[in-house]
Design an enzyme around this catalytic site. Structure first.
Site, PDB file in Angstrom:
ATOM      1  N   ASP A   1       5.106  -0.497  63.357  1.00  8.77           N
ATOM      2  CA  ASP A   1       4.091  -1.220  64.121  1.00  8.77           C
ATOM      3  C   ASP A   1       2.902  -0.279  64.364  1.00  8.77           C
ATOM      4  OD1 ASP A   1       2.732  -2.941  65.755  1.00  8.77           O
ATOM      5  OD2 ASP A   1       3.891  -2.489  67.541  1.00  8.77           O
TER       6      ASP A   1
ATOM      7  N   ASP B   1       5.734  -9.462  68.716  1.00 11.03           N
ATOM      8  CA  ASP B   1       4.771  -9.900  67.694  1.00 11.03           C
ATOM      9  C   ASP B   1       5.016 -11.354  67.303  1.00 11.03           C
ATOM     10  OD1 ASP B   1       3.766  -7.402  67.783  1.00 11.03           O
ATOM     11  OD2 ASP B   1       4.318  -6.782  65.765  1.00 11.03           O
TER      12      ASP B   1
ATOM     13  N   THR C   1      -2.032  -5.217  63.914  1.00 10.45           N
ATOM     14  CA  THR C   1      -2.504  -3.899  64.386  1.00 10.45           C
ATOM     15  C   THR C   1      -2.684  -2.921  63.223  1.00 10.45           C
ATOM     16  OG1 THR C   1      -0.199  -3.388  64.889  1.00 10.45           O
ATOM     17  CG2 THR C   1      -1.574  -4.030  66.725  1.00 10.45           C
ATOM     18  N   THR C   2      -1.800  -2.984  62.217  1.00  5.12           N
ATOM     19  CA  THR C   2      -1.929  -2.089  61.059  1.00  5.12           C
ATOM     20  C   THR C   2      -3.125  -2.511  60.203  1.00  5.12           C
ATOM     21  OG1 THR C   2       0.472  -1.904  61.085  1.00  5.12           O
ATOM     22  CG2 THR C   2      -0.646  -1.055  59.148  1.00  5.12           C
TER      23      THR C   2
END
Length: 547
Positions: free
Chosen positions: A63, A395, A96-97
Site C-alpha cells: 500500500d 481500501d 495511493t501508489t
C-alpha cells in the site's frame, strides 16, 4: 551608496539558500526518487515492502500510503510527495501508489523544457489546461454509469480493487465484508448521502483462527468485561443506557485538603459521599435499564447498588465506541444522571452478551434493528497479517463507498490512461505556441501507469505499449493490460473497473502537486551553528580537565 529609505537586506551567514534552476531540478529528482520507491507496488504482480519502525515493529505491505508513512525524508519536495499519498488515502481511500508514480513522471516530463530555458509559468499553464481537459474527457467520454441495484456489477468493481492486494486470495469474502459494512452504515437524509466508514465501521483484529472466519457483526463488539462478577453476562432485548460521567464521588476540583476538628466530621464526610453515589444510582435505577455503558469509572459502592438492582455495568468505554453503541441501539449519551429521561434509553438491541475469546472477554451488542453501525471481526494467523488485511479492507470499503456516493466507473488496467492520452494528443494539435509541447508531454506521462503494470509482470514493455497505442488509435477505448500476464485484454470482459472519483482525485492530486513543486524557485533554510558550539564545548571541557 545606499539611498536614505532604501532597505538593506542582510542574510545571516548560517542561512542556507538555494535558488533558480538548481532547486527545480532537485525537486524533480526528489519526486522521481519517491516514485521509484513505490513503483514496484503497482498492479496484481506487485512486490511487498518490509518496513521496520523505530520500535522494532515490522510492516509488510504494498500500500503506497502505508509505505511512505514509514519513510523519513529530509528534502522538502519529497515530503510534499509523501503528503499527497496521505491526501489520496483520506479523500478516496485507494490509488495511493498510482498517484505517486504518476506525479513522479509528470514532474520528470517538465525537466527537458526547463533545460531548454522555458519559463516554469508556461509549463504550469499547459499543465492546468491538460488537467481541465483530462477531467472533461473522463466525465463526458469514458465514464460509464452503473446501476447500484445490480449487486453483481457493484461486487465486480470492489473485486477488481482487491485484485492487487494481499487479500486477493480471499476475494469473495473480502467483497462480502466490504459491501455489507458499507450498506450497514449507509444513511440517506433529505437527499444527502452519508457513509462514514471510519467512524461507524470499526475493525477488530483477533489473532488466531483462519482468515475465512472473518465476518461482519451487525452490532458492536468491545474488548470489555462487566465490572462485577455477579452482574448478568447475557441479556435478551436489553434496555441500554449510555453515560459519559463518573459513577463515583465527585472530588472537589480546587479543594486539595480538608481540616477536621471532631471525630464525627469524618463519618459525616463518608456519609455525604455515600448519599451522593446512592442518589446517582437511584436516578439510573428509576429508568429500569438492564445495561449501563460509561466512559468513566464506576466505584465499588455504585457497583453494589447496581448489582442489587440487577443492572449490568461496563466502564471506561472509548468515546468512539460509545458513539457507535448510540447509533446502533438508538440510545442518547447523557452527561448527568439527574437529567436522564425515558427517551435516552436504547431499545433497538436484541442481545447483550459477554463471551470469552482466547484469554480475553469481549462484549457483544447484536441483533440490532437497522443498526447503522457495525464491527468487522478479523481473524488471522499473526498480527502482521491482520494489519495488512485491515489496510486492504479499508481500501475495499472506500471503493464501495465511492461507488455508492458517485455511481460512475472507468475501465482499469491502464486502459483509461491510454484513452485519455490518445484523446488529448489529438486535441494538442489544435494548440498553438510553445505551450503545446509541455501539454503533449504531460499527456504522454499518463502512459506511465500501463508501462509500470507491464514492467511489474515481466512483459516486453516496448512491444506491449506500441500494440496498446495502436488498439486505442483504432478506437478500442476499453483495451488495457492484464496485470497478471502482460497481455492486452478488453477490460469489460475481464471485469476490471475503477471508480471515477478515484481516477479524478488521482489526476487532480498528481498534476496540482507537480505544479506546486515547479513553482518553487527558492529554498531557504536556517541552520544552527552546530560546529561552532561543539568546538566551544570541547574547549571548555578540556580546560576544566586541566584544572
Amino acid at each position: 551608496m545606499f539611498g536614505a529609505n532604501q532597505p538593506i537586506i542582510v542574510l545571516n551567514q548560517n542561512i542556507k539558500r538555494e535558488s533558480g534552476r538548481k532547486v527545480q531540478v532537485e525537486n524533480i529528482n526528489a519526486g522521481k526518487t519517491i516514485a521509484d520507491v513505490v513503483r514496484t507496488c503497482l498492479g496484481p504482480r506487485a512486490m511487498l515492502k518490509m518496513l521496520m519502525d523505530p520500535m522494532g515493529g515490522i510492516c509488510l505491505t504494498n500500500d503506497g500510503n502505508a509505505i511512505l508513512r514509514e519513510i523519513t525524508v529530509q528534502h522538502p519536495a519529497a515530503k510534499s510527495m509523501i503528503e499527497i499519498a496521505r491526501t489520496q488515502d483520506e479523500e478516496v481511500g485507494d490509488g495511493t501508489t498510482s498517484v505517486i508514480v504518476l506525479s513522479g513522471d509528470i514532474l520528470a516530463a517538465a525537466q527537458p523544457f526547463l533545460a531548454q530555458g522555458m519559463h516554469p509559468t508556461v509549463i504550469i499553464r499547459a499543465y492546468r489546461q491538460a488537467l481541465e481537459d483530462m477531467i472533461n474527457v473522463l466525465r463526458d467520454e469514458i465514464a460509464i454509469p452503473i446501476d447500484l441495484n445490480n449487486r453483481e456489477q457493484v461486487r465486480d468493481i470492489i473485486r477488481s480493487c482487491i485484485g492487487t492486494k494481499f487479500i486477493s486470495k480471499w476475494a469473495e469474502m473480502a467483497v462480502d465484508i466490504a459491501e455489507e459494512a458499507v450498506k450497514t452504515v449507509y444513511i440517506e437524509e433529505n437527499g444527502r448521502k452519508e457513509i462514514d466508514i471510519k467512524r461507524y465501521a470499526k475493525i477488530e483484529k483477533l489473532p488466531g483462527g483462519r482468515i475465512e472466519d472473518s465476518y461482519v457483526l451487525k452490532g458492536i463488539m468491545l474488548n470489555k468485561d462487566v465490572t462485577h462478577q455477579k452482574m448478568r453476562r447475557r441479556i435478551e432485548n436489553p434496555r441500554i443506557l449510555l453515560l459519559d460521567c463518573n459513577l463515583e464521588y465527585k472530588k472537589g476540583e480546587s479543594m486539595t485538603n480538608v481540616e477536621m476538628m471532631k471525630e464525627e466530621d469524618f463519618s459525616k464526610m463518608l456519609q455525604a459521599e455515600e448519599e451522593f453515589v446512592q442518589k446517582m444510582c437511584e436516578d439510573i435505577i428509576r429508568l429500569k435499564p438492564d445495561v449501563i455503558f460509561t466512559e468513566k469509572g464506576v466505584s465499588d459502592l455504585a457497583q453494589h447498588f447496581l448489582v442489587k438492582a440487577g443492572i449490568t455495568a461496563v466502564r471506561r468505554v472509548r468515546k468512539t465506541d460509545n458513539n457507535r453503541i448510540a447509533r446502533a441501539t438508538g440510545a442518547q449519551i447523557v452527561s448527568r444522571t439527574d437529567e436522564l429521561k425515558e427517551e435516552d434509553v436504547g431499545t433497538n438491541c436484541g442481545l447483550f452478551e459477554v463471551k470469552k475469546l482466547g484469554d480475553e472477554y469481549f462484549t457483544f451488542i447484536t441483533d440490532c434493528k437497522d443498526p447503522k453501525a457495525c464491527t468487522i471481526v478479523l481473524r488471522g494467523a499473526s498480527k502482521d497479517i491482520l494489519k495488512e488485511i485491515e489496510r486492504n479492507l479499508q481500501d475495499a470499503m472506500s471503493v464501495a463507498r465511492n461507488i455508492y456516493l458517485e455511481p460512475f466507473v472507468v475501465p482499469g488496467g491502464g486502459a483509461v490512461e491510454m484513452a485519455v492520452s490518445n484523446a488529448l494528443t489529438e486535441k494538442s494539435k489544435s494548440i498553438t505556441g510553445v505551450e503545446q509541447w509541455p501539454y503533449r508531454a504531460v499527456v504522454q506521462a499518463l502512459e506511465v501507469i500501463p508501462r509500470t503494470l507491464t514492467q511489474n509482470c515481466g512483459a516486453n514493455i516496448i512491444r506491449t505499449l506500441t500494440a496498446l497505442r495502436a488498439k486505442h488509435a483504432a478506437g478500442e477505448k476499453n483495451v488495457g493490460i492484464n496485470g497478471d500476464t502482460g497481455e492486452l485484454v478488453d477490460m469489460t470482459q475481464l471485469k476490471i473497473w475503477e471508480p471515477l472519483s478515484v481516477k479524478l482525485q488521482t489526476y487532480k492530486t498528481a498534476i496540482e502537486t507537480s505544479i506546486l513543486l515547479l513553482r518553487i524557485d527558492d529554498i531557504v533554510s536556517g541552520s544552527k551553528k552546530k560546529d561552532k558550539d561543539t568546538n566551544q564545548n570541547a574547549g571548555m571541557s578540556e580546560q576544566s580537565m586541566q584544572e
